[in-house]
Scaffold this active site. Structure first.
Site, PDB file in Angstrom:
ATOM      1  N   HIS A   1       0.833  -1.206   0.000  1.00  0.00           N
ATOM      2  CA  HIS A   1       0.000   0.000   0.000  1.00  0.00           C
ATOM      3  C   HIS A   1       0.869   1.258   0.000  1.00  0.00           C
ATOM      4  CE1 HIS A   1      -3.363   2.626   1.217  1.00  0.00           C
ATOM      5  NE2 HIS A   1      -2.498   3.168   2.055  1.00  0.00           N
ATOM      6  N   GLU A   2       1.865   1.282   0.873  1.00  0.00           N
ATOM      7  CA  GLU A   2       2.728   2.462   0.974  1.00  0.00           C
ATOM      8  C   GLU A   2       3.603   2.637  -0.263  1.00  0.00           C
ATOM      9  OE1 GLU A   2       2.212   4.774   3.108  1.00  0.00           O
ATOM     10  OE2 GLU A   2       0.744   3.569   4.184  1.00  0.00           O
TER      11      GLU A   2
ATOM     12  N   HIS B   1       1.636   4.355  -2.839  1.00  0.00           N
ATOM     13  CA  HIS B   1       1.621   5.805  -2.615  1.00  0.00           C
ATOM     14  C   HIS B   1       2.880   6.452  -3.169  1.00  0.00           C
ATOM     15  CE1 HIS B   1      -1.999   6.355  -0.314  1.00  0.00           C
ATOM     16  NE2 HIS B   1      -1.636   5.505   0.624  1.00  0.00           N
TER      17      HIS B   1
END
Length: 73
Positions: free
Chosen positions: A40-41, A44
């Site tokens: 997820h990070e 980003h």
């Protein structure tokens, strides 16, 4: 504003390679929730949004809903 949610498929295990603040190589093994959070990070950092992970059909439905909401305001 409407809520938008969708299931995003993620790998159960990941190996992340990178550099620490001093420029030394680092590796992080992640499993389960840690693997999900790492992916997820990294999304980003790469400018990838959850909407980039869903099907074209579902993305189209969400975009139409957003346009309809914007017209109402």
């Amino acid at each position: 504003m409407a809520d938008f949610a969708a299931e995003v498929r993620r790998h159960a295990k990941v190996l992340v390679k990178g550099l620490d603040r001093e420029g030394k190589p680092i590796e992080i093994n992640g499993e389960g929730l840690v693997a999900i959070v790492l992916q997820h990070e990294i999304d980003h950092l790469n400018g990838i949004l959850f909407i980039d992970h869903i099907s074209r059909l579902k993305r189209g439905l969400y975009l139409r809903r957003l346009k309809k909401q914007a017209a109402v305001r």
